[in-house]
Write an enzyme that holds these catalytic residues in place. Structure first.
Site, short mmCIF file in Angstrom:
data_model
loop_
_atom_site.label_atom_id
_atom_site.label_comp_id
_atom_site.label_asym_id
_atom_site.label_seq_id
_atom_site.Cartn_x
_atom_site.Cartn_y
_atom_site.Cartn_z
N ASP A 155 0.81 -1.23 0.00
CA ASP A 155 0.00 0.00 0.00
C ASP A 155 0.84 1.27 0.00
O ASP A 155 0.40 2.31 0.50
CB ASP A 155 -0.96 0.05 1.21
CG ASP A 155 -1.78 -1.20 1.35
OD1 ASP A 155 -2.24 -1.70 0.32
OD2 ASP A 155 -1.95 -1.69 2.48
N GLY A 181 1.71 2.92 -2.56
CA GLY A 181 1.33 3.80 -3.67
C GLY A 181 1.99 3.36 -4.98
O GLY A 181 2.25 4.18 -5.86
N LYS A 182 2.25 2.06 -5.11
CA LYS A 182 2.93 1.55 -6.32
C LYS A 182 2.09 1.80 -7.58
O LYS A 182 2.63 2.22 -8.60
CB LYS A 182 3.19 0.04 -6.19
CG LYS A 182 4.16 -0.31 -5.08
CD LYS A 182 4.28 -1.80 -4.92
CE LYS A 182 3.01 -2.46 -4.38
NZ LYS A 182 2.59 -2.05 -3.04
N GLY A 183 0.76 1.57 -7.47
CA GLY A 183 -0.12 1.74 -8.63
C GLY A 183 -0.01 3.15 -9.16
O GLY A 183 0.07 3.38 -10.37
N ASN A 216 -5.58 -10.18 -4.34
CA ASN A 216 -5.64 -9.56 -3.01
C ASN A 216 -4.99 -8.18 -3.00
O ASN A 216 -5.02 -7.48 -2.01
CB ASN A 216 -4.96 -10.45 -1.96
CG ASN A 216 -3.55 -10.85 -2.33
OD1 ASN A 216 -3.18 -10.83 -3.49
ND2 ASN A 216 -2.76 -11.21 -1.35
N ALA A 217 -4.38 -7.80 -4.14
CA ALA A 217 -3.75 -6.47 -4.20
C ALA A 217 -4.82 -5.40 -4.35
O ALA A 217 -5.94 -5.69 -4.71
CB ALA A 217 -2.82 -6.40 -5.40
N GLY A 218 -4.44 -4.18 -4.12
CA GLY A 218 -5.36 -3.07 -4.36
C GLY A 218 -4.56 -1.87 -4.79
O GLY A 218 -4.22 -1.04 -3.97
N HIS A 219 -4.18 -1.82 -6.06
CA HIS A 219 -3.39 -0.69 -6.53
C HIS A 219 -4.33 0.43 -6.97
O HIS A 219 -5.11 0.25 -7.90
CB HIS A 219 -2.50 -1.11 -7.70
CG HIS A 219 -1.46 -2.12 -7.31
ND1 HIS A 219 -0.63 -2.73 -8.20
CD2 HIS A 219 -1.11 -2.61 -6.10
CE1 HIS A 219 0.18 -3.55 -7.56
NE2 HIS A 219 -0.11 -3.51 -6.28
N THR A 220 -4.24 1.56 -6.30
CA THR A 220 -5.16 2.66 -6.60
C THR A 220 -4.55 3.60 -7.63
O THR A 220 -3.41 4.03 -7.49
CB THR A 220 -5.49 3.45 -5.32
OG1 THR A 220 -5.83 2.50 -4.31
CG2 THR A 220 -6.63 4.41 -5.54
N THR A 246 -10.34 -4.53 0.77
CA THR A 246 -11.22 -4.98 1.83
C THR A 246 -11.92 -3.84 2.58
O THR A 246 -12.87 -4.08 3.31
CB THR A 246 -10.40 -5.76 2.88
OG1 THR A 246 -9.35 -4.88 3.33
CG2 THR A 246 -9.77 -7.02 2.30
P1 GDP Z 1 -0.44 0.29 -3.78
O1 GDP Z 1 -1.13 -1.00 -3.49
O2 GDP Z 1 1.00 0.28 -3.37
O3 GDP Z 1 -0.64 0.76 -5.19
O4 GDP Z 1 -1.11 1.38 -2.84
P2 GDP Z 1 -2.68 1.63 -2.54
O5 GDP Z 1 -3.35 1.98 -3.79
O6 GDP Z 1 -3.24 0.51 -1.76
O7 GDP Z 1 -2.61 2.84 -1.53
C1 GDP Z 1 -2.14 4.07 -1.86
C2 GDP Z 1 -3.24 5.10 -1.62
O8 GDP Z 1 -2.65 6.38 -1.50
C3 GDP Z 1 -4.22 5.24 -2.76
O9 GDP Z 1 -5.48 5.58 -2.25
C4 GDP Z 1 -3.66 6.38 -3.58
O10 GDP Z 1 -4.63 7.08 -4.36
C5 GDP Z 1 -3.12 7.26 -2.51
N1 GDP Z 1 -1.94 8.06 -2.86
C6 GDP Z 1 -0.85 7.66 -3.58
N2 GDP Z 1 0.07 8.64 -3.58
C7 GDP Z 1 -0.43 9.65 -2.83
C8 GDP Z 1 0.07 10.92 -2.41
O11 GDP Z 1 1.19 11.30 -2.71
N3 GDP Z 1 -0.73 11.66 -1.60
C9 GDP Z 1 -1.96 11.27 -1.21
N4 GDP Z 1 -2.68 12.07 -0.43
N5 GDP Z 1 -2.47 10.08 -1.59
C10 GDP Z 1 -1.72 9.28 -2.38
#
Ligand code: GDP
Length: 424
Positions: A13, A15-17, A38-42, A302
């Site tokens: 989590d 912020g890889k996505g 099970n991943a959730g890349h946002t 989740t």
């Molecule tokens: P991943 O699984 O590594 O891709 O990460 P997630 O998607 O589970 O969690 C990252 C969350 O942080 C997501 O809701 C993103 O939209 C958000 N996000 C990513 N970079 C930033 C940032 O620099 N600032 C803020 N406020 N949110 C961010």
């Protein structure tokens, strides 16, 4: 050919996505090489906010071929749901921009059932599984008790193989867990249904990547979760059941001869962790709630509230080292803007001694965080686009982390949107 890996440094989590989405326009292929649904890349872009589970984050860019490599846990239900939901929101997903390795193994319905049954049996000793069947799936893969996606094409052989697997699996469902067995006809229907749906996407992606390598195309490899969840190098047994490290890319991608030119480790400006397991710098109570709210720290798959705390330098330095990261993308710096003082976990205290090396996983339970504070910047940085514009104390925080983890911070993300970042 220039290849890049984007990997998580901590518990996932990070912020890889978001970082893949930012950088993938420079690549011809985006490949997922391990993990499952099970991943959730946002990813936040002009079409809205998306939580990707299996599909690589390059799916939003025209001209990129997205590959699910042989190392992934191919959950057809989760994948199909994701394909439909993306299509419903105007994203093209077809056999031209999504390819599934014929050597990826199939996650069956019993994997999810067994995951849930085992968590239930463990009660308060549970691992905190997302119940997507990942652990039972990988155990079966290593026992050679699942099928390769390429087998879906050979129907006579497939029926025989599925029947044999079910016979064995029903013994376990009934005998170990006292659960209802799965009916063969029902399973055949399930297999037929997903064969029809996924068949156009299945091909020899290893060959495709080899051709890409030979013709100088570039590939971006996208990891799931982070270093500390790696099966071999993480906080076992609170790891995932696959290898999240960049060193698994040659095995899980299908391109055994790959050269990785750059490994970008994604680190969050503070720590978060979903599920069970030791988390030394964890905060509780009001200050945790405040950070969780500021960072909207709820699981993408989740919806579970994430555990939060100050950045853990000991764990992050270890994560950078085992990923062999060449640079770091630091995300969510904007979230810390509300703090007067920014806490940093610089060392651990174990049995009265201060340590700065990441210890054997079992000892983490007894470690206490040693916290130092840096001055906050107390101003919104979410619109900052250059290093020079960043407030001095924010720069000092970034430089402090960079020095302590021994890896250059090349990207700083200050918001979830594609262009909310600083390149140094
Ligand atoms: P991943 O699984 O590594 O891709 O990460 P997630 O998607 O589970 O969690 C990252 C969350 O942080 C997501 O809701 C993103 O939209 C958000 N996000 C990513 N970079 C930033 C940032 O620099 N600032 C803020 N406020 N949110 C961010």
């Amino acid at each position: 050919m220039k290849n890049c890996a984007i990997v998580g440094i901590n518990w996932g989590d990070e912020g890889k996505g978001r970082i893949v989405d930012l950088l993938c326009k420079n690549y011809d292929f985006v490949v997922r090489y391990q993990g499952g649904g099970n991943a959730g890349h946002t990813v936040v872009n002009e079409l809205g906010k998306f939580a990707l589970h299996l599909i690589p984050s390059g799916i939003f860019h025209k001209g990129i071929v997205n590959i699910l490599g042989n190392g992934v846990a191919l959950d057809p239900e989760s994948l199909w749901e994701e394909i439909i939901s993306l299509r419903n929101r105007g994203v093209t997903v077809d056999e031209n921009n999504l390819k599934i390795s014929d050597r990826a193994s199939l996650l069956f319905p019993w994997h999810k059932m067994l995951d849930a049954l085992e968590e239930e049996r463990l009660k308060d000793k549970k691992y905190g599984s997302t119940k997507q069947g990942i652990a039972p799936f990988y155990s079966d893969k290593y026992q050679k008790k699942t099928i390769l996606l390429g087998e879906l094409i050979y129907s006579k052989h497939l029926k025989e193989h599925v029947k044999d697997l079910l016979e064995w699996k029903n013994l376990i469902l009934r005998g170990v867990y006292n659960a209802d067995p799965i009916e063969l006809e029902e399973l055949y229907k399930w297999v037929e249904d997903y064969t029809e749906k996924l068949r156009p996407f299945i091909c020899d992606t290893g060959k495709l990547l080899k051709e890409a390598e030979n013709t100088g195309k570039s590939v971006l490899f996208e990891a799931q979760l982070g270093s500390l969840r790696d099966l071999d190098y993480g906080i076992y047994p609170y790891t995932t059941s696959s290898n999240t490290l960049a060193s698994y890319i040659p095995l899980g991608s299908g391109l055994a001869s790959v050269n990785i030119d750059e490994t970008i480790g994604v680190v969050k400006a503070y720590s978060t962790c979903v599920g069970e397991g030791p988390f030394v710098s964890e905060w509780f109570g009001e200050e945790a709630d405040k950070l969780r709210e500021a960072g909207a720290e709820y699981g993408a798959k989740t919806g579970r509230p994430r555990r939060v705390g100050p950045i853990d330098i000991v764990a992050t330095r270890y994560g950078v080292e085992v990923q062999n990261a060449t640079c770091v993308a630091l995300t969510k710096l904007d979230v810390l803007s509300y703090m007067d003082k920014i806490p940093v976990c610089v060392k651990y205290e174990l049995n009265g001694k201060q340590i700065d090396e990441f210890p054997f996983p079992f000892l983490l339970e007894d470690c206490k965080p040693v916290i130092e504070y840096l001055d906050g910047w107390k101003q919104d940085v979410s619109n900052v686009k250059t290093w020079d514009e960043l407030p001095t104390n924010a720069k000092k925080y970034v430089e402090y982390i960079e020095k302590s983890i021994g890896c250059p911070i090349k990207y700083i993300s200050v918001g979830p949107e594609r262009d909310s970042y600083i390149k140094r």
